[in-house]
Enzyme design. Structure first.
Site, PDB file in Angstrom:
ATOM      1  N   GLU A 163       0.707  -1.104   0.145  1.00  0.00           N
ATOM      2  CA  GLU A 163       0.039   0.022  -0.075  1.00  0.00           C
ATOM      3  C   GLU A 163       0.837   1.274   0.038  1.00  0.00           C
ATOM      4  OE1 GLU A 163      -2.646  -0.004   3.212  1.00  0.00           O
ATOM      5  OE2 GLU A 163      -3.633  -1.751   2.601  1.00  0.00           O
ATOM      6  N   GLU A 355      -5.431  -8.702   2.413  1.00  0.00           N
ATOM      7  CA  GLU A 355      -5.978  -8.011   3.751  1.00  0.00           C
ATOM      8  C   GLU A 355      -7.471  -7.928   3.536  1.00  0.00           C
ATOM      9  OE1 GLU A 355      -3.994  -4.481   5.244  1.00  0.00           O
ATOM     10  OE2 GLU A 355      -2.102  -5.369   4.806  1.00  0.00           O
TER      11      GLU A 355
HETATM   12  C1  GCO Z   1      -3.147  -0.957   5.791  1.00  0.00           C
HETATM   13  C2  GCO Z   1      -2.193  -1.741   6.262  1.00  0.00           C
HETATM   14  C3  GCO Z   1      -2.301  -2.766   7.637  1.00  0.00           C
HETATM   15  C4  GCO Z   1      -3.339  -1.981   8.712  1.00  0.00           C
HETATM   16  C5  GCO Z   1      -4.817  -2.566   8.056  1.00  0.00           C
HETATM   17  C6  GCO Z   1      -5.823  -1.970   8.869  1.00  0.00           C
HETATM   18  O1  GCO Z   1      -4.218  -1.581   5.103  1.00  0.00           O
HETATM   19  O2  GCO Z   1      -3.648  -0.138   6.449  1.00  0.00           O
HETATM   20  O3  GCO Z   1      -1.935  -2.790   5.298  1.00  0.00           O
HETATM   21  O4  GCO Z   1      -1.041  -2.418   8.074  1.00  0.00           O
HETATM   22  O5  GCO Z   1      -3.023  -2.536   9.817  1.00  0.00           O
HETATM   23  O6  GCO Z   1      -5.194  -2.398   6.767  1.00  0.00           O
HETATM   24  O7  GCO Z   1      -5.943  -0.650   9.054  1.00  0.00           O
END
Ligand code: GCO
Length: 453
Positions: A163, A355
């Protein structure tokens, strides 16, 4: 619902959020180590100094992963743990830690999916200009080479960057995330260009050096535009909006996905950003657009968009009292249908959900257990939608719950709990939440358990 036979069911975490051991065994500082100490930056002054202490407790954590039946674990490597100055001298104990962790995973039959960079940028490189320095792309490629030389006998699945939209927009433009900068937009675009080049050069390094055939991806933070209805007009309107670049920030999908998958910056963005654009040298776009084996999607939520009578698209006003998670993020399961679907339609690169999950209001109940029915319902709804996307032809490698453990949620510190395993940050004790047991049944049935009410 047809999850493919070899579908990978996993869970994810990231180095700074779980490891702790912030200065152990020669580790260098990252920009999160430094920024988390600035007054008022992180909730209650929390830091990742100890976090889940996974650096010392990884064996126990791998045992718990194995109890849940995970096929794979997505983790990230702390760049300054391996290269304390970001470039140059290698910290051997840092690499040995990842050796031990990988061996524990493999002994338990859990496949490692490694992310090279999940935001804990070496402070020493930040002091050399960080992502504003054009050399940053080479620093990253050199770091990638060190990791691939050491770990690619055991790691086949690689993700370059996690990201970058977030650390560029929030870390370099609004200053909420490390390194906490509020740069003019032209500098944000310059840093973004270098970060994209770093991605491309890392892909080249992985392919050139890996000892086992690598499977390489890029991880995007996807804000999904969900069609307000399944009418053809709404679908096309949402698709158009999803890839339009209409605002002066870099948290817009096509600003990354077009250069990476097509080798061009989108025209609407170029027109809008105008003189703020950095010079692009010959060959840069070729470096950025290295062919990928998968496009990795972090998807939490989406917003509904509808066609307008003029042929455009507009955000549908949101209902009062709509369901929200503890992050105040929308519960919007269709995001896991339309996000993968729109990206697949546009680029035809296989997807993986690297994720997905939610922050819930979790605590240890009187019976000593952690009951998190909201999370079970949330994951079930979202996974059914990914299943539907797969049924409709979207190629899919796997799915990773965020997160395996409650952890340091960046500017929110320890106030948000995303884990399927509860962590007592005072004692370090771990407790499998109900969702972990539920996920085990989903994995065992390759998704069939998702049809249960
Ligand atoms: C993101 C990151 C994670 C976060 C998760 C929850 O997507 O921001 O990859 O490190 O912890 O997404 O916000």
């Amino acid at each position: 619902m047809g999850f493919p036979k070899d579908f990978v069911w996993g869970a994810a975490a990231a180095s700074y959020q779980i490891e702790g051991g912030a200065t152990d065994d020669g580790k260098g500082l990252s920009v999160w180590d430094t920024m988390s100490r600035w007054p008022g930056k992180v909730w209650e002054g929390n830091t990742g100094d100890v976090a889940c202490d996974h650096y010392h407790r990884y064996e126990e954590d791998v045992r718990l992963m194995s109890e849940i039946g995970l096929h794979a674990y997505r983790f990230s490597i702390s760049w300054p743990r391996v290269l304390p100055e970001g470039a140059g001298a290698v910290n051997e104990p840092g690499l040995e830690y990842y050796d031990r962790m990988l061996d524990a995973l493999l002994e338990s039959g859990i496949q490692p999916w490694a992310t090279l960079f999940h935001w804990d940028y070496p402070y020493a490189l930040y002091c050399r200009g960080g992502w504003l320095n054009r050399d940053s792309a080479d620093w990253f490629a050199d770091y990638a080479a060190v990791i691939v030389d050491r770990l690619s006998d055991r790691v086949t699945h690689w993700m370059t960057q996690n990201e970058p939209q977030v650390y560029l927009a929030l870390g370099h433009q609004t200053g909420e995330h490390a390194p906490g900068l509020k740069l003019p937009f032209s500098d944000v675009l310059l840093a973004t260009h270098h970060s994209l080049m770093a991605h491309g050069k890392a892909v080249q390094a992985i392919r050139a050096r890996a000892k086992t055939t690598p499977v390489v991806g890029f991880v995007s933070a996807v804000g999904v535009k969900i069609p307000a209805s399944e009418s053809a007009d709404d679908i096309e309107a949402a698709r158009e909006c999803m890839f339009a670049v209409t605002e002066k920030h870099v948290f817009q999908e096509a600003w990354f996905s077009d250069p990476i998958n097509r080798g061009v910056y989108p025209d609407d963005g170029l027109a809008l950003f105008g003189a703020d654009m950095p010079p692009i040298r010959d060959g840069d776009m070729e470096i950025i657009s290295q062919p990928l084996d998968f496009y990795a999607l972090n998807i939490y939520q989406g917003q509904n968009y509808a066609a307008t009578p003029e042929g455009g698209c507009e955000l549908v006003p949101e209902a009062d009292g709509r369901p929200l998670t503890m992050m105040n993020w929308r519960v919007s399961p269709e995001a896991l249908y339309w996000g993968p679907r729109f990206l697949w339609d546009r680029y035809h690169v296989p997807t993986a959900i690297t994720e997905n999950g939610m922050a819930n209001c979790d605590w240890v109940h009187l019976d000593g257990r952690v009951h998190d029915p909201q999370r079970i319902d949330f994951l079930k709804r979202y996974l059914r939608e990914y299943g539907r996307a797969i049924d409709d032809g979207v190629e899919a490698l796997g799915y990773f719950v965020w997160s395996i453990l409650d952890n340091f949620e960046w500017a929110f510190g320890y106030s948000k709990r995303f884990g399927i395993i509860y962590v007592d940050f005072g004692t370090g004790e771990r407790i499998l939440k109900d969702s972990a047991f539920w996920y085990r049944a989903v994995i065992e049935s390759n998704g069939a358990a998702l049809s249960e009410p």
